[in-house]
Design an enzyme around this catalytic site. Sequence first.
Site, PDB file in Angstrom:
ATOM      1  CG  HIS A 279      -2.061   0.943   1.095  1.00 31.10           C
ATOM      2  ND1 HIS A 279      -1.977   2.277   1.401  1.00 31.10           N
ATOM      3  CD2 HIS A 279      -3.311   0.720   0.641  1.00 31.10           C
ATOM      4  CE1 HIS A 279      -3.144   2.841   1.144  1.00 31.10           C
ATOM      5  NE2 HIS A 279      -3.978   1.924   0.679  1.00 31.10           N
TER       6      HIS A 279
ATOM      7  CG  ASP B 193      -8.482  -4.461  -2.600  1.00 32.02           C
ATOM      8  OD1 ASP B 193      -9.679  -4.255  -2.404  1.00 32.02           O
ATOM      9  OD2 ASP B 193      -7.707  -3.602  -3.045  1.00 32.02           O
TER      10      ASP B 193
HETATM   11  N1  CMC Z   1       3.994  -7.701  -4.707  1.00 32.07           N
HETATM   12  C1  CMC Z   1       5.326  -7.710  -4.895  1.00 32.07           C
HETATM   13  N2  CMC Z   1       6.097  -6.605  -4.802  1.00 32.07           N
HETATM   14  C2  CMC Z   1       5.509  -5.461  -4.488  1.00 32.07           C
HETATM   15  C3  CMC Z   1       4.120  -5.393  -4.255  1.00 32.07           C
HETATM   16  C4  CMC Z   1       3.358  -6.559  -4.370  1.00 32.07           C
HETATM   17  N3  CMC Z   1       2.052  -6.544  -4.172  1.00 32.07           N
HETATM   18  N4  CMC Z   1       3.796  -4.106  -3.959  1.00 32.07           N
HETATM   19  C5  CMC Z   1       4.928  -3.417  -4.005  1.00 32.07           C
HETATM   20  N5  CMC Z   1       5.975  -4.230  -4.304  1.00 32.07           N
HETATM   21  C6  CMC Z   1       7.404  -3.846  -4.399  1.00 32.07           C
HETATM   22  C7  CMC Z   1       7.685  -3.109  -5.678  1.00 32.07           C
HETATM   23  O1  CMC Z   1       8.061  -4.003  -6.715  1.00 32.07           O
HETATM   24  C8  CMC Z   1       8.802  -2.217  -5.260  1.00 32.07           C
HETATM   25  O2  CMC Z   1       9.968  -2.990  -5.185  1.00 32.07           O
HETATM   26  P1  CMC Z   1      11.398  -2.386  -5.662  1.00 32.07           P
HETATM   27  O3  CMC Z   1      11.722  -1.330  -4.644  1.00 32.07           O
HETATM   28  O4  CMC Z   1      12.329  -3.565  -5.652  1.00 32.07           O
HETATM   29  O5  CMC Z   1      11.188  -1.829  -7.037  1.00 32.07           O
HETATM   30  C9  CMC Z   1       8.432  -1.832  -3.825  1.00 32.07           C
HETATM   31  O6  CMC Z   1       7.651  -2.940  -3.350  1.00 32.07           O
HETATM   32  C10 CMC Z   1       7.630  -0.536  -3.693  1.00 32.07           C
HETATM   33  O7  CMC Z   1       6.473  -0.641  -4.522  1.00 32.07           O
HETATM   34  P2  CMC Z   1       5.826   0.539  -5.355  1.00 32.07           P
HETATM   35  O8  CMC Z   1       5.058  -0.017  -6.510  1.00 32.07           O
HETATM   36  O9  CMC Z   1       6.866   1.577  -5.647  1.00 32.07           O
HETATM   37  O10 CMC Z   1       4.835   1.148  -4.273  1.00 32.07           O
HETATM   38  P3  CMC Z   1       3.580   2.063  -4.555  1.00 32.07           P
HETATM   39  O11 CMC Z   1       3.316   2.809  -3.315  1.00 32.07           O
HETATM   40  O12 CMC Z   1       3.773   2.863  -5.813  1.00 32.07           O
HETATM   41  O13 CMC Z   1       2.429   1.003  -4.882  1.00 32.07           O
HETATM   42  C11 CMC Z   1       0.556  -0.442  -4.719  1.00 32.07           C
HETATM   43  C12 CMC Z   1       1.394   0.668  -4.029  1.00 32.07           C
HETATM   44  C13 CMC Z   1      -0.684  -0.718  -3.880  1.00 32.07           C
HETATM   45  C14 CMC Z   1       0.102   0.051  -6.120  1.00 32.07           C
HETATM   46  C15 CMC Z   1       1.423  -1.724  -4.831  1.00 32.07           C
HETATM   47  O14 CMC Z   1       1.797  -2.182  -3.551  1.00 32.07           O
HETATM   48  C16 CMC Z   1       0.729  -2.833  -5.614  1.00 32.07           C
HETATM   49  O15 CMC Z   1       0.788  -2.853  -6.855  1.00 32.07           O
HETATM   50  N6  CMC Z   1       0.042  -3.793  -4.916  1.00 32.07           N
HETATM   51  C17 CMC Z   1      -0.707  -4.826  -5.577  1.00 32.07           C
HETATM   52  C18 CMC Z   1      -2.048  -4.270  -6.033  1.00 32.07           C
HETATM   53  C19 CMC Z   1      -2.996  -4.026  -4.863  1.00 32.07           C
HETATM   54  O16 CMC Z   1      -3.174  -4.875  -4.001  1.00 32.07           O
HETATM   55  N7  CMC Z   1      -3.646  -2.843  -4.863  1.00 32.07           N
HETATM   56  C20 CMC Z   1      -4.629  -2.494  -3.842  1.00 32.07           C
HETATM   57  C21 CMC Z   1      -4.207  -1.316  -3.018  1.00 32.07           C
HETATM   58  S1  CMC Z   1      -5.158  -1.115  -1.524  1.00 32.07           S
HETATM   59  C22 CMC Z   1      -6.793  -0.790  -1.909  1.00 32.07           C
HETATM   60  C23 CMC Z   1      -7.047   0.080  -3.085  1.00 32.07           C
HETATM   61  O17 CMC Z   1      -6.493   1.167  -3.223  1.00 32.07           O
HETATM   62  O18 CMC Z   1      -7.849  -0.324  -3.889  1.00 32.07           O
END
Ligand code: CMC
Length: 393
Positions: A270, A327
Amino acid sequence: TGAVTYDPGFMNTANTKSSITYIDGDEGILRYRGYPIEQLAEKSSYLEVSYLLINGELPTKGQLENFESSVERRTLLDERFKRMFDSFPRDAHPMAVMQAGVSALSTFYQDSLDPFNEEQVRLSTYRLLAKVPTMAAYAQRVSAGHALLYPHNSLSLIENFLRLTFGYPAEEYIADPVVVSAMEKLLILHADHEQNCSASAVRLVGSSQANLFTSISAGIGALSGPAHGGANAAVMAMLNEIRDSGTDPRRFMDKVKNKEDGVRLMGFGHRVYKNYDPRAKFVKSIADDVLERLGVKDERLELAMKLEEIALNDDYFIERRLYPNVDFYTGIIYKAMGFPTNMFTVLFAIGRMPGWIAQWNEMIHDPETKIGRPRQIYTGEHARDYVSMEERT
Ligand code: CMC
């Protein structure tokens, strides 16, 4: 205009002051108007929380009754909506159908479009809270090829929604009280989450003084993506794939960690929570209640728990502070209740409706609101002269 700050994804930019929702991402705290989410989910109802988010205070008994009846007697949709819903292809995604429906509210209810008229905004608020669940039920039934029912206004909003979705004309549908209560709780847990992608979309569109219905329809569009509300359906797709292919959960997690094919553990991570999402904890307990009550055994629940256990003990997830988000477990509950996977994000949208309305209201009344208009850092060509077709190589 001064120096421009480069901040993709608004990681460090506050676009507004807000008194609606408080999140402490490090501690895993979520409060609406100061009230802890756990207390609200345990003790309140969806419409009471809607009142709280929109008006700032918990209602008195009289205020709540008035609010509930103002919403519950507006669940009927103009008959022409049925034709509109019928004209979409049967395999249309219900989220797209609902976005179109909410957008169309501006055409049917032109007497409540003025963003600066409080009475009109109140009316469009009742209409949204009342009619969106009806639309959601219709979107599901149209795709299943089932007849559309009329709402029963003696029922509560949520009982009505469940009956419109799962009831059939030949039988009197009575929703299981455990299911009604679980649905209320889930909607409360989804009701607001400060400046997330969809709330920001609602505010941005509203900042141009577009009407409430149009602004909310932008929020529905933003919520539909898999990185936001679409994640609940993506979790289910992921669990189905692991189950159906017989993949060892540890092997799947290796894929995630190696970033093979960009695979992520959906329902994890998140932008703000760097601790266990307080909503996810609650959702897990609802999953246990509902599955037990409905006598559903779903191996995907055990699979999800296994994935969680692996993640919480693995350095990749620990270092990046990735925990289950809201989720991760919701889909398993929705499935047990009988919803098809493509309805999951629609349920999120019903839950988020009062939050979007509250965010829009705060934006409209804030004297510091300006039209949302980010800057950019231009990286394109310098000025150059038009080249005629003959001279182009
Ligand atoms: N699985 C594996 N690696 C992950 C995940 C995940 N679910 N989420 C983040 N990471 C890694 C990402 O690859 C990155 O690694 P590195 O530093 O090596 O490049 C690091 O963690 C930071 O991730 P980010 O994408 O820069 O973080 P963000 O704040 O931009 O993204 C997020 C947040 C929710 C989009 C992301 O965690 C994600 O894609 N999660 C899976 C989708 C999900 O469950 N979304 C629902 C969010 S909560 C409810 C809602 O808003 O609907």
